[in-house]
Design an enzyme around this catalytic site. Structure first.
Site, PDB file in Angstrom:
ATOM      1  N   CYS A 208     180.367 -19.787 112.045  1.00 36.43           N
ATOM      2  CA  CYS A 208     179.157 -19.062 111.892  1.00 36.43           C
ATOM      3  C   CYS A 208     178.365 -18.476 113.300  1.00 36.43           C
ATOM      4  O   CYS A 208     177.641 -17.819 113.226  1.00 36.43           O
ATOM      5  CB  CYS A 208     178.023 -20.214 111.152  1.00 36.43           C
ATOM      6  SG  CYS A 208     178.600 -20.543 109.657  1.00 36.43           S
ATOM      7  N   HIS A 290     180.969 -24.042 124.480  1.00 37.20           N
ATOM      8  CA  HIS A 290     182.153 -24.567 123.583  1.00 37.20           C
ATOM      9  C   HIS A 290     182.407 -26.113 123.706  1.00 37.20           C
ATOM     10  O   HIS A 290     182.689 -26.512 125.032  1.00 37.20           O
ATOM     11  CB  HIS A 290     183.405 -23.608 123.884  1.00 37.20           C
ATOM     12  CG  HIS A 290     184.425 -23.714 122.929  1.00 37.20           C
ATOM     13  ND1 HIS A 290     184.750 -24.880 122.078  1.00 37.20           N
ATOM     14  CD2 HIS A 290     184.930 -22.602 122.220  1.00 37.20           C
ATOM     15  CE1 HIS A 290     185.619 -24.481 121.306  1.00 37.20           C
ATOM     16  NE2 HIS A 290     185.864 -23.056 121.167  1.00 37.20           N
ATOM     17  N   HIS A 375     159.982 -14.918 119.266  1.00 39.42           N
ATOM     18  CA  HIS A 375     160.624 -14.730 118.019  1.00 39.42           C
ATOM     19  C   HIS A 375     161.754 -15.590 118.279  1.00 39.42           C
ATOM     20  O   HIS A 375     162.619 -15.748 119.354  1.00 39.42           O
ATOM     21  CB  HIS A 375     160.937 -13.527 117.662  1.00 39.42           C
ATOM     22  CG  HIS A 375     159.718 -12.618 117.662  1.00 39.42           C
ATOM     23  ND1 HIS A 375     158.689 -12.501 116.574  1.00 39.42           N
ATOM     24  CD2 HIS A 375     159.367 -11.381 118.259  1.00 39.42           C
ATOM     25  CE1 HIS A 375     157.655 -11.565 117.011  1.00 39.42           C
ATOM     26  NE2 HIS A 375     158.222 -10.911 117.982  1.00 39.42           N
ATOM     27  N   HIS A 379     170.204 -19.874 113.209  1.00 43.26           N
ATOM     28  CA  HIS A 379     171.004 -19.655 112.017  1.00 43.26           C
ATOM     29  C   HIS A 379     170.667 -20.395 110.952  1.00 43.26           C
ATOM     30  O   HIS A 379     170.455 -21.615 110.998  1.00 43.26           O
ATOM     31  CB  HIS A 379     172.689 -19.973 112.561  1.00 43.26           C
ATOM     32  CG  HIS A 379     173.376 -20.502 111.559  1.00 43.26           C
ATOM     33  ND1 HIS A 379     173.703 -19.494 110.447  1.00 43.26           N
ATOM     34  CD2 HIS A 379     174.195 -21.357 111.182  1.00 43.26           C
ATOM     35  CE1 HIS A 379     174.742 -19.712 109.645  1.00 43.26           C
ATOM     36  NE2 HIS A 379     174.805 -21.185 110.100  1.00 43.26           N
ATOM     37  N   ASN A 412     172.999 -19.327 103.083  1.00 45.64           N
ATOM     38  CA  ASN A 412     173.737 -19.321 104.205  1.00 45.64           C
ATOM     39  C   ASN A 412     174.731 -18.077 104.318  1.00 45.64           C
ATOM     40  O   ASN A 412     175.958 -18.355 103.679  1.00 45.64           O
ATOM     41  CB  ASN A 412     174.361 -20.590 104.523  1.00 45.64           C
ATOM     42  CG  ASN A 412     175.024 -20.683 105.870  1.00 45.64           C
ATOM     43  OD1 ASN A 412     175.425 -19.773 106.604  1.00 45.64           O
ATOM     44  ND2 ASN A 412     175.701 -21.825 106.284  1.00 45.64           N
TER      45      ASN A 412
END
Length: 487
Positions: A208, A290, A375, A379, A412
């Site tokens: 995602c 990562h 703002h 996700h 989603n």
């Protein structure tokens, strides 16, 4: 024109190298520089040193303009809104699940429980192939879904911007779970007849957070020396559901069935300075984290076969803890770039006390990012994700509204959810010139990525067209903790 640009670049690079060749001479002269020598016996400026200073100033100016990163602008973006026939209410979803005859009674009850607490509304979208009885998942139907999403978003975007397909020099498509041959990016090139030297990329398996990875890749290409100025980069973020509806009874794989829905977005970036006046945003920062080197993080979202040989994506119970750790690592890199000095000092002091002096009673300090951004586009991975980030970042219901309403209205939609959220803020009339927006995404691997945008103009909702336009007055809505699925 192409040859002229190539010649111009060669001449420009030659002048740059020539200026660099003078640098040792200038350095040696400056090392023995005496301020008294700037004036001659008549107290007039010494022409030799005046020329030296002028050359140094010219070299510094040339180096600055040649080496500074090119600004990257977001011209516009578009999110696809599927046909109403594809809407999948909670009751319809359960009816389809029952109709397959695959799921046990216990797992049907489990899916119902997930749906009731998911935060999804009654108007999310499911692919056509999974709404038939019986479902007909196949490659042809998956391609059909991909074409509907990609081409719908691109058509809308090109109409908004007036950019011609032949002007697009960079194409980046990300879709985690559906990677056919020819690739999705090749499908776009074929449909829109993009030019033969387009720099085309197809990202798969990145979860995602791949949307912001695509944005970062496009940014690097637009700022790279090998790309001409006045280039356009088309980024497409999507997921494909048709071939990835899990047909088994492993509960860790059934959660994805309940929350993922159809959606996609197309984004047009440019490094053309003349487009700044009509662009919506400037890309200020991208920060990628990562955690894949850690086995625990690597395996928390994992595609594999269950005991019966059915392929699905298993979500670990430790997912939220892994996401929290990835977020902390990400904001450690992002904070110094965006936070005011006061917040940075408090954060640094907390870090030193915990890591250097091993003071255990000092809790990790999460800076107040409301001082850096107006703002937040988080996700819409699920209600638990949004609840956790709202608490950890100290955000208000107003800040969380775009993310929660996107989850409720569209579900989603994976990497594209960030753009439905930004479209919500625009359609509500919230985006003012100078406002800063933080996009945060999480993905398998495990990754946490951020993008920071600054609004270059106030966005007039009356002049915009988005998936929210015809229904924005219905939002926000109150989303109960539990919404019972009717039998």
């Amino acid at each position: 024109m192409k040859h002229f640009k190539l010649d111009f670049r060669c001449i420009f690079n030659s002048l740059y190298l020539m200026l660099l060749s003078f640098l040792p001479t200038l350095s040696s002269r400056l090392s023995t520089f005496d301020l008294r020598l700037m004036w001659d016996s008549s107290l007039r400026l010494n022409p030799q040193y005046l020329a030296l200073c002028s050359a140094l100033l010219a070299l510094s100016t040339a180096l600055y303009f040649m080496k500074r990163p090119r600004p990257v602008y977001l011209l516009d973006f578009a999110c696809v809104k599927p046909e109403a026939a594809g809407q999948c209410a909670r009751e319809r979803f359960m009816k389809q699940s029952v109709g397959t005859g695959i799921f046990t009674e216990e797992n049907l009850a489990f899916q119902k429980k997930i749906l009731e607490r998911s935060g999804l509304g009654q108007t999310t979208y499911f692919p056509e192939a999974l709404l038939t009885t019986p479902p007909r998942p196949c490659v042809a139907e998956a391609r059909k879904e991909a074409e509907m999403v990609m081409f719908g978003a691109i058509d809308d975007l090109l109409e908004k911007t007036g950019v011609k397909p032949r002007d697009i020099g960079i194409l980046v498509v990300n879709c985690s779970l559906f990677n056919p041959t020819p690739s999705l990016s090749a499908m776009v090139v074929n449909r829109y007849k993009l030019r033969g030297n387009v720099a085309s990329y197809n990202l798969g398996g990145m979860g995602c957070s791949a949307g912001l990875i695509s944005i970062d890749l496009a940014k690097q290409l637009l700022q790279g020396a090998q790309v001409h100025r006045n280039s356009y980069a088309l980024v497409i973020s999507m997921e494909n559901i048709t071939l990835n509806w899990y047909m088994g009874n492993n509960r860790s794989m059934l959660v994805s069935n309940c929350i993922f829905r159809v959606g996609g977005a197309a984004i047009l970036l440019t490094n053309c300075h003349s487009d700044r006046r009509r662009a919506k945003y400037q890309l200020i920062h991208t920060v990628r984290t990562h955690k894949g080197s850690d086995a625990h993080s690597y395996g928390c979202v994992f595609q594999e076969e269950d005991g019966a040989g059915k392929v699905g994506v298993a979500l670990s119970k430790d997912l939220m803890a892994v996401a929290g750790e990835a977020l902390r690592a990400n904001i450690t890199s992002l904070g110094p770039l965006v936070l005011p000095i006061s917040e940075q000092l408090i954060f640094f002091a907390s870090l030193v006390l915990r890591k250097v002096f091993k003071v255990r009673r000092v809790r990790p300090y999460l800076p107040d990012f409301k001082m850096a951004f107006e703002h937040f586009c988080i996700h819409a991975g699920g209600r638990a994700v949004l609840d956790t980030l709202e608490s950890n970042l100290g955000l208000s219901p107003w800040h969380m509204e775009p993310s929660r309403m996107t989850l409720y209205r569209f579900g989603n939609t994976s990497s594209s959810s960030l753009w439905y959220e930004l479209a919500y803020a625009e359609t509500k009339g919230r985006m003012k010139k100078g406002d800063r927006t933080w996009q945060i995404a999480f993905g398998s691997g495990f990754k946490c990525n951020s993008a920071v945008w600054r609004a270059l103009r106030t966005v007039d909702p009356a002049a915009e067209r988005s998936p929210w336009t015809d229904e924005i007055n219905q939002f926000p809505v109150d989303v109960p903790t539990v919404e019972v699925v009717k039998e």
